[in-house]
Scaffold this active site. Sequence first.
Site, PDB file in Angstrom:
ATOM      1  N   SER A   1       3.634  -1.758  10.432  1.00  0.00           N
ATOM      2  CA  SER A   1       4.898  -1.820  10.545  1.00  0.00           C
ATOM      3  C   SER A   1       5.671  -3.067  10.322  1.00  0.00           C
ATOM      4  CB  SER A   1       5.423  -1.221  11.938  1.00  0.00           C
ATOM      5  OG  SER A   1       5.017  -0.067  12.244  1.00  0.00           O
TER       6      SER A   1
ATOM      7  N   HIS B   1      -9.466   1.538   4.924  1.00  0.00           N
ATOM      8  CA  HIS B   1      -8.279   1.544   5.548  1.00  0.00           C
ATOM      9  C   HIS B   1      -8.565   2.786   6.626  1.00  0.00           C
ATOM     10  CE1 HIS B   1      -4.239   2.863   6.148  1.00  0.00           C
ATOM     11  NE2 HIS B   1      -3.770   1.611   5.635  1.00  0.00           N
TER      12      HIS B   1
ATOM     13  N   GLU C   1      -5.389  -4.249  10.782  1.00  0.00           N
ATOM     14  CA  GLU C   1      -4.288  -3.367  10.903  1.00  0.00           C
ATOM     15  C   GLU C   1      -4.639  -2.478  12.454  1.00  0.00           C
ATOM     16  OE1 GLU C   1      -2.419  -2.349   6.866  1.00  0.00           O
ATOM     17  OE2 GLU C   1      -3.907  -0.837   7.367  1.00  0.00           O
TER      18      GLU C   1
ATOM     19  N   ASN D   1       0.990  -1.131   0.200  1.00  0.00           N
ATOM     20  CA  ASN D   1       0.036  -0.093   0.119  1.00  0.00           C
ATOM     21  C   ASN D   1       1.118   1.269  -0.071  1.00  0.00           C
ATOM     22  OD1 ASN D   1      -1.793   1.854   0.424  1.00  0.00           O
ATOM     23  ND2 ASN D   1      -2.339   1.532   2.432  1.00  0.00           N
TER      24      ASN D   1
ATOM     25  N   GLY E   1       2.599   3.017  10.711  1.00  0.00           N
ATOM     26  CA  GLY E   1       3.630   3.804  10.376  1.00  0.00           C
ATOM     27  C   GLY E   1       4.511   4.366  11.776  1.00  0.00           C
TER      28      GLY E   1
ATOM     29  N   LYS F   1       0.147   4.199  -0.524  1.00  0.00           N
ATOM     30  CA  LYS F   1      -0.373   5.465   0.094  1.00  0.00           C
ATOM     31  C   LYS F   1      -0.096   6.742  -0.821  1.00  0.00           C
ATOM     32  CE  LYS F   1      -0.246   3.454   4.516  1.00  0.00           C
ATOM     33  NZ  LYS F   1      -0.197   3.495   6.114  1.00  0.00           N
TER      34      LYS F   1
ATOM     35  N   GLU G   1      -6.839   5.127   7.651  1.00  0.00           N
ATOM     36  CA  GLU G   1      -6.768   6.537   7.275  1.00  0.00           C
ATOM     37  C   GLU G   1      -7.921   7.082   6.691  1.00  0.00           C
ATOM     38  OE1 GLU G   1      -2.936   5.952   5.161  1.00  0.00           O
ATOM     39  OE2 GLU G   1      -1.977   5.240   7.144  1.00  0.00           O
TER      40      GLU G   1
ATOM     41  N   GLY H   1       5.113   1.630   4.665  1.00  0.00           N
ATOM     42  CA  GLY H   1       6.275   2.150   4.500  1.00  0.00           C
ATOM     43  C   GLY H   1       7.382   1.334   3.954  1.00  0.00           C
TER      44      GLY H   1
HETATM   45  P1  13P Z   1       3.053   1.120   7.741  1.00  0.00           P
HETATM   46  O1  13P Z   1       3.504  -0.483   7.051  1.00  0.00           O
HETATM   47  O2  13P Z   1       3.817   1.905   7.059  1.00  0.00           O
HETATM   48  O3  13P Z   1       3.019   0.748   9.147  1.00  0.00           O
HETATM   49  O4  13P Z   1       1.618   0.949   7.014  1.00  0.00           O
HETATM   50  C1  13P Z   1       0.686  -0.022   7.392  1.00  0.00           C
HETATM   51  C2  13P Z   1      -0.592   0.356   6.463  1.00  0.00           C
HETATM   52  O5  13P Z   1      -1.378   1.163   6.737  1.00  0.00           O
HETATM   53  C3  13P Z   1      -0.800  -0.435   5.174  1.00  0.00           C
HETATM   54  O6  13P Z   1      -2.109  -0.381   4.774  1.00  0.00           O
END
Ligand code: 13P
Length: 256
Positions: free
Chosen positions: A218, A101, A173, A11, A179, A13, A103, A240
């Site tokens: 993460s 998600h 998640e 992902n 993150g 983002k 976010e 990330g």
């Molecule tokens: P990270 O791997 O950066 O923690 O993000 C997880 C995420 O939100 C994947 O959709």
Amino acid sequence: MPDRRPIIAANWKMHHDHHAAIQFVQKLTYIVEAEVYEGLDVVICPPFTDLRSLQTLIESDQLDLALGAQNCYFEDQGAFTGEVSPPMLAKLKVAYVIVGHSERRQRFGEDDEIVNRKVQAVLRHGMAPIVCVGETLEEREGGRTAETVAGQARAAFAGVTKAQFERCVVAYEPIWAIGTGHNATPEDADGTIGVIRSALRDLYGDLADGARIQYGGSVKPGNVADLMAMPEIDGALVGGASLDPDEFARLLRWGR
Ligand code: 13P
């Protein structure tokens, strides 16, 4: 126990324009050995503006990658300025759409009802939703993790038929792990995914045992093997660590 084929999704983002996306995929597919894909589905979920470029690259080079989108609207067309519809994505051979998600839930006001409408719209157009659920730190500390994730899962799948459900992927998640560099421990993630699976069992019976449930938050090359070793964890949704092809390649090679 049905065999659940692992699925790792990147992902991105809001990172990588279409030039960077092409470079990423070319480098990734150059460095990752063909055997890695044999027992694994790999999905790239770039921003909308990259989809057409990656579709043509994946098709022309016959790459072993599936294309995913990070979101969509639930209507097919209409006066919805700025939105992208499921049939538009299906036309680009998008196979997976991330829905709900955290976010999107937290920053763009998506509630359980919107998530459910999006899940249904994605399924109606032949794609597979990657349905995200997860608790906040506050919910976790208040002992409400199980109730939160089970409730989100039940709401997301309302009205989804058994035949449709077989295509769906779920991603657990925990919001406090996204993150932050603090992943859930493998045991913790496995336990909560077990809770999600049992909520799905209430809805779909034994079919829940075939549903692929990813962990996200993460995930890195250094922790992916321990996570993937857990019986309930069928894959990862990676933020990330999916942005750099070398790092993502290391992650895909877990256990090798
Ligand atoms: P990270 O791997 O950066 O923690 O993000 C997880 C995420 O939100 C994947 O959709």
